[in-house]
Design a protein around this motif. Structure first.
Motif, mmCIF file in Angstrom:
data_model
loop_
_atom_site.group_PDB
_atom_site.id
_atom_site.type_symbol
_atom_site.label_atom_id
_atom_site.label_comp_id
_atom_site.label_asym_id
_atom_site.label_seq_id
_atom_site.Cartn_x
_atom_site.Cartn_y
_atom_site.Cartn_z
ATOM 1 N N HIS A 1 -5.974 -3.036 3.746
ATOM 2 C CA HIS A 1 -7.234 -2.812 3.010
ATOM 3 C C HIS A 1 -7.167 -3.500 1.632
ATOM 4 O O HIS A 1 -8.156 -3.524 0.916
ATOM 5 C CB HIS A 1 -7.587 -1.316 2.904
ATOM 6 N N HIS A 2 -6.014 -4.052 1.301
ATOM 7 C CA HIS A 2 -5.940 -4.893 0.097
ATOM 8 C C HIS A 2 -6.347 -6.326 0.421
ATOM 9 O O HIS A 2 -6.338 -7.181 -0.459
ATOM 10 C CB HIS A 2 -4.518 -4.876 -0.478
ATOM 11 N N HIS B 1 0.822 -1.201 0.000
ATOM 12 C CA HIS B 1 0.000 0.000 0.000
ATOM 13 C C HIS B 1 0.861 1.258 0.000
ATOM 14 O O HIS B 1 0.722 2.084 -0.898
ATOM 15 C CB HIS B 1 -1.058 0.045 1.116
HETATM 16 CU CU CU Z 1 -3.785 0.542 -0.831
#
Ligand code: CU
Ligand code: HAS
Ligand code: HEM
Length: 581
Positions: free
Chosen positions: A284-285, A235
């Protein structure tokens, strides 16, 4: 508080040949990075054609044996090699020229050397078709040791700008106690501090898990631990792609537009917030991955919305700076300032078009980051739609815009053709807009990403993806336009390297700001050192505490990851490697 102006040469100005060495090194970073993009961007449209139902791969079999081999080369060269080389060049060269100090050339060249060696190993591993593991190299997909060791060198090399910047900043501060770091240096250092913390995940994954596994020292691997380590880096890497573009938008573009940056402290705040918020949100992936608590998924959603905040600050600060420039140039009315910008300058056009695209990229990011909505878009073509208007345009088109002034600055030769450069920028913008709209739209019809759909028999393709026929056609059309854009860009880029037409000296367009520190560019473009802030902003002063902010980020990151890793380390999975293509 007011501080006297430093006389020219008060900071040790590097001698002419040292300066020439810096320029050559910067050029090497630029050329290596853009050469990687040339290969990567040549392959991208093949993938766009795939989604349009056209399977060109059988005809390419001697070079690309499968769709996934091409996709791995595309992702790795564009997302790591292109971006890392441009960034590791720019974030040293610009601060060095802003401060009027010489960087540690040995370290800077080692950065180049390590990443270049890594690139060659990666190219070998990918072109020999042993390592079609995609840009995320998720285990248990298994590639050759050349892939993982090459990637390790690239990651380690990309961290070297951090000590170089810290050293330059410390030398500058030692001579100017109590002053705030000049803006471009501040932004570059913050970016590298962020990357220093972010790189840990991939470095651990590679050195502890993947390298020994690919070398045959261990038999099995824990995929979920690997994925989580990857996203710890994966991220924040998106900000490692974005922040150098922001360096140009905040630090240079206002000058190129004939105006000023409206707020220097807001630029600093943006970078400090990006440092803090980029790190803890990587998972959040992994909203659809098993094994960690729903409470954390909720917290991740909230944190992800926070990471959008500095970009919203950027939208307003840069938007206002552009408006100021446009109004100075005579723009009237609600949008007259926008049309009054110097659109004939290809460097400006490329960067402003990159920004416009990023508005939509950011909006899509907020959809992705919302846990509920993520369920709809995850693993569909929506996601590559999202990242081609973020890294693929906001960053890539900005870097092209930077190259348009930087090539003449570094080589003393003219840009081959300003008009063709403009055409390249507009074609990229137009092609990417059509392509990305198609990808987002097809994603909402459930078309999966990373799928060799054109390999399917026509009836099956029609049955599964018939609903998405129109958006998928847009994807293919956008891809072809992007091919044209790439062609025009490289005619200009390579032509400018070899043209015999000499240019007048092109200065680095360091912007001035209202409030905060200012840097001036004189003497045919080389800065004379920095004019200290006349009005010392309390915010800018507070944000000088980079050590504290970094320490806080490290603690916040640990706090975010301990609860995620905890169940994984208590439930070890042992998977055998797969080589499916
Ligand atoms: Cu991300
Ligand atoms: Fe993202 C997936 C969330 C930004 C890249 N992202 C990806 C992947 C990549 C990527 C590569 O939460 C896929 C990786 C893979 O292969 O699986 N992303 C976000 C959020 C943001 C965001 C919340 N992403 C980026 C940037 C990237 C990038 C930047 C690269 C450079 N993204 C996600 C999530 C996923 C994801 C989930 C996982 C999805 C899944 O399920 O797999 C935010 O940072 C965005 C904030 C941005 C804004 C826009 C501000 C606008 C500006 C322009 C101003 C314009 C001006 C012009 C001034 C709020 C600054 C004025 C002109 C006028 C006319 C007005
Ligand atoms: C993936 C097209 C430029 C980075 C893809 C995909 C397509 C595509 C269709 C999705 C493939 C799939 O999911 O099966 C293009 C076209 C480009 C272009 C037409 C224009 C020349 C770029 C640029 C970057 C980039 C400039 C970054 C700087 C990536 C990455 C992936 C990707 C990281 C993901 C690879 C993976 O899933 O492992 N591209 N692309 N692309 N692209 Fe591009």
């Amino acid at each position: 508080m007011s501080i006297a102006l430093a006389p020219t040469g008060a900071l040790s100005r590097p001698a002419g040949d040292a300066l020439a060495a810096q320029r050559r090194t910067m050029l090497a970073f630029l050329v290596w990075g853009f050469s990687a993009l040339m290969i990567g961007a040549a392959i991208g449209p093949l993938q766009a054609l795939n989604y349009g139902g056209i399977n060109v791969y059988p005809a390419l079999a001697p070079v690309l044996q499968t769709y996934y081999q091409g996709l791995t080369i595309h992702g790795v060269l564009n997302a790591y090699i292109f971006t890392f080389f441009v960034t590791c060049g720019l974030l040293i060269y610009l601060p060095a020229r802003e401060l009027g100090l010489a960087p540690n050339m040995l370290l800077w060249r080692s950065c180049f050397g390590l990443m270049a060696a890594g690139t060659l190993m990666l190219l070998y591993a990918m072109f020999d078709n042993s390592s079609s593991v995609l840009w995320t190299f998720y285990p248990p997909l298994k590639g050759s040791p050349f892939f993982y060791f090459g990637m390790t060198l690239v990651v380690l090399g990309s961290l070297l700008p951090l000590p170089i910047l810290l050293d330059m900043r410390a030398r500058w501060k030692a001579r100017r106690p109590g002053e705030v770091t000049p803006l471009v240096t501040y932004m570059s250092t913050t970016t590298m501090l962020m990357w220093g913390l972010a790189g840990g995940g991939a470095a651990i994954e590679l050195i502890v898990q993947l390298d020994p596994w690919s070398a045959g020292l261990v038999d099995t691997i824990d995929p979920i631990v690997g994925r989580t380590l990857f996203w710890w880096t994966g991220h924040p890497i998106v900000y490692f792609w974005l922040m150098p573009a922001y360096v140009s938008w905040y630090g240079l573009l206002s000058k190129q537009c004939g105006g000023k940056l409206v707020s220097d402290p807001m630029a600093r705040l943006t970078f400090a917030l990006l440092l803090v918020f980029s790190l803890p949100v990587g998972s959040h992936h992994q909203f659809t991955d098993p094994g960690f608590s729903p409470v954390w998924r909720g917290i991740l959603t909230a944190l992800t919305l926070s990471v959008a905040l500095p970009s919203l600050i950027t939208a307003f600060t840069i938007g206002l700076s552009l408006e100021y420039s446009g109004r100075l140039a005579g723009g009237r009315g609600v949008l007259g300032w926008f049309t009054a910008l110097p659109w004939r300058n290809p460097s400006v056009a490329a960067q402003v078009l990159a920004m416009v695209t990023f508005i939509f990229g950011g909006a899509g990011g907020i959809v992705n980051g919302s846990w509920e909505l993520n369920n709809i878009v995850h693993n569909t073509t929506w996601i590559p739609g999202h990242f081609h208007i973020t890294v693929g345009t906001a960053s890539a088109l900005t870097f092209m815009g930077v190259a348009f002034w930087m090539m003449p600055h570094l080589t003393g030769r003219k840009l081959l053709s300003r008009r063709l450069a403009l055409v390249a920028a507009w074609l990229w913008f137009g092609g990417m807009s059509v392509f990305a709209l198609g990808m987002h739209w097809a994603g909402l019809h459930g078309v999966p990403r990373r799928a060799w759909v054109s390999f399917l028999p026509q009836t099956v393709y029609d049955r599964f993806y018939g609903d998405a026929h129109f958006p998928l056609t847009m994807v293919a059309v956008g891809g072809i336009v992007l091919w044209l854009a790439t062609f025009c860009f490289y005619v200009v880029f390579l032509g400018s390297l070899f043209t015999r037409r000499l240019s007048t000296p092109v200065p680095i367009p360091f912007a001035q700001a209202f409030g905060g520190a200012e840097s001036y560019s004189l003497d045919g473009g080389e800065p004379i050192g920095i004019v200290a802030h006349r009005h010392l902003s309390p915010l800018a002063k507070a944000l000088e505490q980079l050590g504290l902010i970094t320490a806080f980020t490290a603690v916040a990151t640990a706090a975010a990851y301990v609860p995620i890793f905890w169940p994984f380390v208590n439930n070890i999975t042992r998977a055998q490697g797969w080589s499916v293509w």
